[in-house]
Design a protein around this motif. Structure first.
Motif, PDB file in Angstrom:
ATOM      1  N   THR A 132     -42.592  -6.137   0.608  1.00  0.00           N
ATOM      2  CA  THR A 132     -41.295  -5.179   0.691  1.00  0.00           C
ATOM      3  C   THR A 132     -41.255  -4.709   2.066  1.00  0.00           C
ATOM      4  OG1 THR A 132     -41.725  -4.829  -1.849  1.00  0.00           O
ATOM      5  CG2 THR A 132     -40.144  -3.472  -0.487  1.00  0.00           C
ATOM      6  N   ILE A 138     -40.332   5.545   2.528  1.00  0.00           N
ATOM      7  CA  ILE A 138     -41.305   6.283   1.811  1.00  0.00           C
ATOM      8  C   ILE A 138     -41.427   6.388   0.405  1.00  0.00           C
ATOM      9  CG2 ILE A 138     -42.562   8.364   1.491  1.00  0.00           C
ATOM     10  CD1 ILE A 138     -41.748   9.102   4.394  1.00  0.00           C
ATOM     11  N   GLU A 139     -40.205   6.590  -0.230  1.00  0.00           N
ATOM     12  CA  GLU A 139     -40.029   6.577  -1.573  1.00  0.00           C
ATOM     13  C   GLU A 139     -40.113   5.031  -2.235  1.00  0.00           C
ATOM     14  OE1 GLU A 139     -36.384   7.066  -4.687  1.00  0.00           O
ATOM     15  OE2 GLU A 139     -35.967   7.774  -2.889  1.00  0.00           O
ATOM     16  N   LYS A 140     -39.845   3.861  -1.623  1.00  0.00           N
ATOM     17  CA  LYS A 140     -39.929   2.727  -2.133  1.00  0.00           C
ATOM     18  C   LYS A 140     -41.074   2.128  -1.721  1.00  0.00           C
ATOM     19  CE  LYS A 140     -35.483   2.512  -3.429  1.00  0.00           C
ATOM     20  NZ  LYS A 140     -35.389   2.635  -5.025  1.00  0.00           N
ATOM     21  N   GLN A 141     -41.989   3.072  -1.017  1.00  0.00           N
ATOM     22  CA  GLN A 141     -43.420   2.499  -0.671  1.00  0.00           C
ATOM     23  C   GLN A 141     -43.310   0.824  -0.038  1.00  0.00           C
ATOM     24  OE1 GLN A 141     -45.651   2.854  -4.442  1.00  0.00           O
ATOM     25  NE2 GLN A 141     -46.261   4.964  -3.707  1.00  0.00           N
ATOM     26  N   VAL A 142     -42.615   0.675   0.994  1.00  0.00           N
ATOM     27  CA  VAL A 142     -42.314  -0.529   1.575  1.00  0.00           C
ATOM     28  C   VAL A 142     -43.573  -0.723   2.505  1.00  0.00           C
ATOM     29  CG1 VAL A 142     -39.758  -0.211   1.785  1.00  0.00           C
ATOM     30  CG2 VAL A 142     -41.175   0.627   3.765  1.00  0.00           C
ATOM     31  N   ASP A 143     -44.041  -1.889   2.716  1.00  0.00           N
ATOM     32  CA  ASP A 143     -44.997  -2.431   3.750  1.00  0.00           C
ATOM     33  C   ASP A 143     -44.802  -1.998   5.201  1.00  0.00           C
ATOM     34  OD1 ASP A 143     -46.562  -3.599   1.392  1.00  0.00           O
ATOM     35  OD2 ASP A 143     -44.926  -5.038   1.154  1.00  0.00           O
ATOM     36  N   LEU A 177     -43.749   8.023   8.733  1.00  0.00           N
ATOM     37  CA  LEU A 177     -44.062   6.695   8.293  1.00  0.00           C
ATOM     38  C   LEU A 177     -45.504   6.661   8.460  1.00  0.00           C
ATOM     39  CD1 LEU A 177     -41.077   4.706   9.593  1.00  0.00           C
ATOM     40  CD2 LEU A 177     -41.570   5.524   7.266  1.00  0.00           C
ATOM     41  N   HIS A 187     -47.864   7.536   5.802  1.00  0.00           N
ATOM     42  CA  HIS A 187     -47.959   6.999   4.657  1.00  0.00           C
ATOM     43  C   HIS A 187     -48.393   5.499   4.983  1.00  0.00           C
ATOM     44  CE1 HIS A 187     -45.757   9.858   1.956  1.00  0.00           C
ATOM     45  NE2 HIS A 187     -45.288  10.401   3.113  1.00  0.00           N
ATOM     46  N   ILE A 205     -47.088   3.210   6.769  1.00  0.00           N
ATOM     47  CA  ILE A 205     -45.960   2.319   7.008  1.00  0.00           C
ATOM     48  C   ILE A 205     -45.802   1.843   8.257  1.00  0.00           C
ATOM     49  CG2 ILE A 205     -43.771   1.739   6.613  1.00  0.00           C
ATOM     50  CD1 ILE A 205     -43.815   3.897   4.559  1.00  0.00           C
ATOM     51  N   LYS A 219     -51.616  -7.677   4.909  1.00  0.00           N
ATOM     52  CA  LYS A 219     -52.045  -6.893   3.353  1.00  0.00           C
ATOM     53  C   LYS A 219     -52.658  -7.577   2.568  1.00  0.00           C
ATOM     54  CE  LYS A 219     -48.416  -6.645   0.235  1.00  0.00           C
ATOM     55  NZ  LYS A 219     -47.550  -5.894  -0.461  1.00  0.00           N
ATOM     56  N   THR A 266     -37.101  -7.285  -1.006  1.00  0.00           N
ATOM     57  CA  THR A 266     -38.430  -7.425  -1.590  1.00  0.00           C
ATOM     58  C   THR A 266     -38.581  -9.188  -1.369  1.00  0.00           C
ATOM     59  OG1 THR A 266     -38.298  -5.812  -3.049  1.00  0.00           O
ATOM     60  CG2 THR A 266     -39.665  -7.631  -3.733  1.00  0.00           C
TER      61      THR A 266
END
Length: 403
Positions: free
Chosen positions: A5, A48-53, A82, A85, A87, A126, A233
């Motif tokens: 994502t 941050i909210e969507k916790q993207v890679d 970022l 978190h 990112i 990841k 995604t």
């Protein structure tokens, strides 16, 4: 199933000077000047909210090649958020913030990878997923060569993502930098193309996804509507897109038919009703051009033409959080005329219409604007369609005045 994502954005144009808008009320003007930074913060909030890679920024992070210190400091701060978190950020610089510019250098945190002046690729990993990302930054302001030819698919990756700040299909509305055609991108057999340069959101192809997210904040009346980015995604089997609106101030154009209205009061209330509908559609500020169609002359109509309606609609709007500021009102009066009949008559109007039909001096007429040492920095070339619209509008105004 393997899946990643990421957030895809482009054309941040941080610290854009919003040229020609200083006559706005001071409160609205200051908010507009700060709007690109608000949009950046909303973008980072979404990541941050969507916790993207990771985050992809496809060119023109900054509005100018000097990369103002204010813009660099605010950008660094958001990149640090970022980093907290975990990112990663992969960015390219475009024609506005190319690598040959002159600026005071403020280093970015380690989670930001900046592509160099030649096409290269880097690797994101990841768990059991590997992603190859390919891109380049503009080494100078004007890049007319087909950089797409330099993109070569590497090996040993689950996903391949191309990042390209360029012009698709010879689009005459934009500078033809790093030109490409959709088929060129499809032939590379990448899984996703993250594009930049065009400020209007466009999905050029679904499989593989080839996408312009547009810019994150409109800067004038040609950049209408919501602006933002995509949360993407990407999996082995499909690609899902979520649109995020980041604009703090939106630009809009509202057209109202007043053909059956014959009093100032009824026209005023209809305008107010339409503006409040526009206000209720969003929680941000909005700057609007209002177009009144088919206005018939009546007692009091001069109050619309001389600007009184505009003044009344603007009252107190600058104090509203979700303001709807009417920046202009254009009036199209209902005039009955037969163009072909006018052409068949002898006289000035006939000669005028024939001149308009054969007018070919658009470029010469616009030359002073495009060669002005300040104006030329902030305008792009007009398409043939834009020039035709200007000529048609000139004809309408002239006939309106003559009739």
């Amino acid at each position: 199933m393997k899946q990643i994502t990421f957030l895809h954005t482009a054309d941040l144009h941080l610290d854009s000077p919003m040229v020609g808008l200083s006559k706005l009320p001071e409160k609205i003007y200051k908010r507009l000047l700060n709007s690109t930074f608000v949009a950046l913060k909303r973008l980072v909030d979404a990541a941050i909210e969507k916790q993207v890679d990771f985050v992809i920024i496809a060119g023109d992070v900054y509005d100018g090649e000097d990369r103002s210190i204010r813009a660099q400091v605010k950008f660094r701060h958001e990149m640090e958020r970022l980093a907290v978190h975990g990112i990663q950020v992969y960015l390219t610089h475009g024609n506005h913030d190319h690598l040959s510019g002159s600026w005071i250098h403020i280093p970015l945190p380690d989670n930001v990878f900046v592509f160099g002046g030649a096409v290269e690729h880097c690797i994101f990993t990841k768990e059991n997923v590997t992603v190859n990302l390919y891109g380049f930054s503009y080494p100078r302001r004007q890049v007319f060569e087909r950089k797409i030819d330099e993109f070569k698919k590497g090996a040993n990756a689950d996903f391949h993502i191309g990042i390209l700040h360029g012009n698709e299909g010879g689009n005459s509305s934009h500078d033809n930098y790093a030109p490409f055609h959709v088929k060129d991108l499809i032939e590379k057999q990448f899984d996703y193309w993250a594009l930049g340069h065009i400020h209007k959101r466009k999905i050029l192809n679904d499989n593989p996804p080839i996408i312009y997210p547009g810019n994150i904040q409109g800067r004038h009346h040609k950049e209408l509507g919501p602006k933002g980015c995509y949360i993407v995604t990407l999996s082995d089997s499909n690609c899902h897109l979520d649109w995020i609106n980041t604009a703090d101030v939106e630009w809009d154009s509202i057209e109202i038919d007043v053909q059956n209205l014959t009093s100032f009061q009824t026209i005023y209330h209809l305008c107010l009703e339409q503006l409040n509908i526009s206000r209720n559609e969003q929680v941000n500020g909005k700057i609007v051009n209002l177009m009144l169609h088919n206005l018939k002359p009546f007692e009091g109509s001069v109050s619309i033409l001389n600007g009184e309606l505009l003044e009344i609609l603007q009252e107190n709007e600058s104090e509203e959080e979700n303001f709807v500021w009417v920046s202009s009102i254009r009036v199209e009066e209902e005039i009955q005329y037969d163009r072909e009949f006018l052409k068949s008559e002898d006289g000035f109007v006939t000669e005028l219409l024939n001149t308009i039909e054969n007018y070919e001096q658009s470029n010469e007429a616009l030359d002073p604007l495009f060669h002005h040492h300040q104006a030329r920095k902030h305008i792009s070339n007009l398409s043939d369609e834009d020039k035709e619209k200007l000529v048609a509008e000139a004809e309408r105004i002239l006939l309106q005045l003559l009739m």
